[in-house]
Design an enzyme around this catalytic site. Structure first.
Site: not given
Length: 163
Positions: A80, A78, A150, A122, A146, A10-11, A31
């Protein structure tokens, strides 16, 4: 210092691994895919050590991390896809990844006495504030699956590891 990073396809995980390489740290990426499957941009992450691991498999997490014995675990893995997380047929998988997978990582970190960095979101808040949330704010009010999962991950880490 040996640093194990989850979610390197992922990023965020990709960027963390490249930053570790730039700073001269030993990074080991992980991963779910059998081999690194992230962006093939020729950056360091594409050639750094990689271990396939499903974070939702408690035994695999335990065995992998006990074998590697990292000093630090940076948990970037995660689910996402925020909108897709709301699909009834995906909620259990989202929870397994974001909450259960995080608990598995925290359990291993505790057993190893390794430092753990957990990246949250957030989305654990309701977005209705007028000022930035303060560090360690506990005024959680996630509005979607989500965010809820989290938050469950945050609580798993907080309840398993000492600060």
């Amino acid at each position: 210092m040996k640093i194990f990073v989850t979610g390197v396809s992922g990023q965020l995980g990709h960027d963390v691994m490249n930053e570790l390489a730039k700073r001269g740290y030993e990074g080991i990426g992980s991963d779910i895919a059998p081999a690194y499957a992230g962006v093939q941009d020729g950056s360091a992450v594409t050639t750094m050590p990689y271990v396939a691991m499903d974070i939702t498999d408690a035994k695999a997490v335990h065995d992998t991390l006990m074998n590697i014995h990292p000093d630090v675990i940076v948990h970037c893995a995660a689910w996402t896809a925020v909108d897709m997380a709301e699909d009834d047929d995906k909620v259990a998988k989202v929870r397994a990844v974001n909450a259960g997978g995080t608990q598995n990582i925290a359990n291993a970190a505790k057993e190893l006495d390794a430092k753990m960095v957990y990246i949250s979101t957030d989305y654990v808040f309701n977005g209705q504030g007028t000022a930035p949330w303060q560090p360690d704010c506990k005024d959680y009010q996630p509005l979607n699956v989500y965010g809820k999962t989290k938050l469950e991950g945050e609580l798993a880490v907080a309840n398993t590891l000492k600060k």
